[in-house]
Design an enzyme around this catalytic site. Sequence first.
Site, PDB file in Angstrom:
ATOM      1  N   LYS A  53     -13.564  90.996 -31.036  1.00 47.91           N
ATOM      2  CA  LYS A  53     -13.970  89.846 -31.840  1.00 47.91           C
ATOM      3  C   LYS A  53     -13.445  90.004 -33.273  1.00 47.91           C
ATOM      4  CE  LYS A  53     -17.905  88.882 -28.850  1.00 47.91           C
ATOM      5  NZ  LYS A  53     -19.325  89.016 -28.522  1.00 47.91           N
ATOM      6  N   GLN A  97     -24.795  91.387 -30.853  1.00 51.26           N
ATOM      7  CA  GLN A  97     -24.251  91.707 -29.530  1.00 51.26           C
ATOM      8  C   GLN A  97     -25.372  92.186 -28.601  1.00 51.26           C
ATOM      9  OE1 GLN A  97     -21.015  91.121 -28.793  1.00 51.26           O
ATOM     10  NE2 GLN A  97     -21.191  91.844 -26.690  1.00 51.26           N
ATOM     11  N   ASP A 120     -23.296  81.917 -30.992  1.00 50.49           N
ATOM     12  CA  ASP A 120     -23.463  82.216 -29.561  1.00 50.49           C
ATOM     13  C   ASP A 120     -24.096  81.043 -28.822  1.00 50.49           C
ATOM     14  OD1 ASP A 120     -22.576  84.691 -28.578  1.00 50.49           O
ATOM     15  OD2 ASP A 120     -24.302  85.763 -29.419  1.00 50.49           O
TER      16      ASP A 120
HETATM   17  N1  GUN Z   1     -23.060  90.391 -24.391  1.00 56.32           N
HETATM   18  C1  GUN Z   1     -22.284  89.973 -23.372  1.00 56.32           C
HETATM   19  N2  GUN Z   1     -21.813  88.739 -23.621  1.00 56.32           N
HETATM   20  C2  GUN Z   1     -22.300  88.372 -24.825  1.00 56.32           C
HETATM   21  C3  GUN Z   1     -22.160  87.208 -25.619  1.00 56.32           C
HETATM   22  O1  GUN Z   1     -21.482  86.232 -25.260  1.00 56.32           O
HETATM   23  N3  GUN Z   1     -22.816  87.231 -26.821  1.00 56.32           N
HETATM   24  C4  GUN Z   1     -23.575  88.282 -27.217  1.00 56.32           C
HETATM   25  N4  GUN Z   1     -24.201  88.192 -28.400  1.00 56.32           N
HETATM   26  N5  GUN Z   1     -23.724  89.375 -26.498  1.00 56.32           N
HETATM   27  C5  GUN Z   1     -23.088  89.418 -25.310  1.00 56.32           C
END
Ligand code: GUN
Length: 296
Positions: A53, A97, A120
Amino acid sequence: MTAKLILGKDVSEEIYSELRQRIDSLKARGITPGLAVILVGDDPASQVYVRKKGEMCEQLGMHSEIIRMSGDSTQDQLMSKIAELNADPRINGFLVQLPLPPQMDETAVINAIAPEKDVDCFHPANVGRLLTGDPDFMPATPAGVQQMIVRSGVETSGKHVVVVGRSNIVGKPMAALMMQKGPGADATVTVVHSRTRDLPSITRQADILVVAMGRPRFITADMVKDGAVVIDVGTNRVDDPTHPKGSRLVGDVDFDAVKEKASAITPVPGGVGPMTICMLMANAVRAAERSAGDSQ
Ligand code: GUN
């Protein structure tokens, strides 16, 4: 029939080139979109996702911050960090995350994120807006799947979309997106899950089958209609002694067999994977445009 491959790299590149133009026009007005990610603990998969990211922000010329907190941090420490980011004008959007360490309350954490920075689309306010047909942010993985379908020229209106899996991150928002009114949606949607009776009889009715069950090669060829479009959201690591690492990634779909029946299919890896980060970036750019006063 051997299915056409729908590749996340190709679809995401198209979207990135559109995002670059929007980022350039923000920068021309003195605004650099900013995205922050909080990572608590040292889950190896999460570390990879978070690094990717940050790298993508850099490639797009966005401002990025990665906040690493130790796995034994307290809920209060995480909440203070969230409050700081909620108030930080350089950060247009941020996420925490998942998964979080066991001492943390995931629901409370998500609820503490300011909805206008919730890139998200996990906050109940944003989930509610999606359900009522007035979405602000789009849930990243489901929106990525929708873009793969639409940009491959697959018609969705009136089609039967069967979603396999009912998670908050994929299954539920995927169903909500595809049943919305409008282009790329207007589908008849069925959600099936681990407790569904005679699941194959329902997956066989799918014109478009979206699989997010988290079980390696769960969908076999006999569960798929001839000519269906099959989107595999699963990523499962399985043992494979012939592989240098001793293991490899497979999806929730038995790719080799199902590709002979489907009209189009996403591979794993190389399918849906790159789309999640792409749509996250799209949400961050959107947040920056909104804070710049654009209505878009
Ligand atoms: N863990 C796995 N996929 C995601 C996601 O799309 N967002 C977040 N915050 N954590 C994750």
